[in-house]
Design an enzyme around this catalytic site. Sequence first.
Site: not given
Ligand code: BGC
Length: 291
Positions: A90, A189
């Site tokens: 993607v 992230y």
């Molecule tokens: C992550 C997980 C995590 C969860 C809560 C998600 O967005 O990808 O690795 O366990 O959030 O923290």
Amino acid sequence: MPANTPEGPAAPAQEDPSRRPDIPYQRVLEGQPALVTGANSGIGKAIAIGLAKAGADVVVNYVTDPGAADDVAHAVEAAGGRAMTFQADVSREDQVAAMFTAARAQFGTLHIVVSNAGLQRDAPFEQMTLDQWNTVIGVNLTGQFLCLREAVREFNRRGPDKVVSAATGKIICMSSVHQQIPWAGHANYAASKGGIDMLMRSLAQEVAPRLIRVNAIAPGAIRTPINTSAWDTPAAYADLMKLVPYKRIGEPDDIARAAAWLASDAADYVTGATLFVDGGMTLYPGFATGG
Ligand code: BGC
């Protein structure tokens, strides 16, 4: 039975499956082709199968492991839907365009796009490489931009089809509780998911007059391969439960049910919303006994 604590019953060492109700899906998405990115495992897989149970035909996107994508396609068919698999990264503009062209060739159009594909490349901040940063932003944020843009182009091309749905098209972005909860060691992230919030809402504002609904789901801790180490031992699970007021891990189907609802006309007045499906993880659980 786990011992009680002053705060109430302790978390079970592992999930008790009987706690999760198994309610049949309503077939509210009949005649609506859907595309789900990252659909060969985890949350994407559950959404592909859940949408099919709700009556949709499904494009099962994957990058690696075509066998797993085939298995999901078979599950879609077993649920009564038509299925096709398509390999596309993607984060690559040409591959995303090719995927939407193939979907249109197979199903005529799309009514639902679930922009789910995502990954983690965790590192302490001062050790995070540019490659780790770029990979996460490339898939989780730019990848969603590319899929959302193709979705809107396709909805514009087709125009309304009120027989099938009140909305001309439905987009669901996969966010995370980490669009809101800062996450040390995962700055790339969390930044990608924070970006999804404004991408989703800005697009929702822009296309609402065309009756295109754009929403997001923000899952908490869901039992998938992305976070195995957070739940695969009793100690890890017990630790995780300190962050989950509802005292069970989420299952991928918890997210699939939210997606089926958001995609359906039952959610026709919902756009620009983020639905947190997190067992209360964003409720500051530490404050239940402190503050
Ligand atoms: C992550 C997980 C995590 C969860 C809560 C998600 O967005 O990808 O690795 O366990 O959030 O923290």
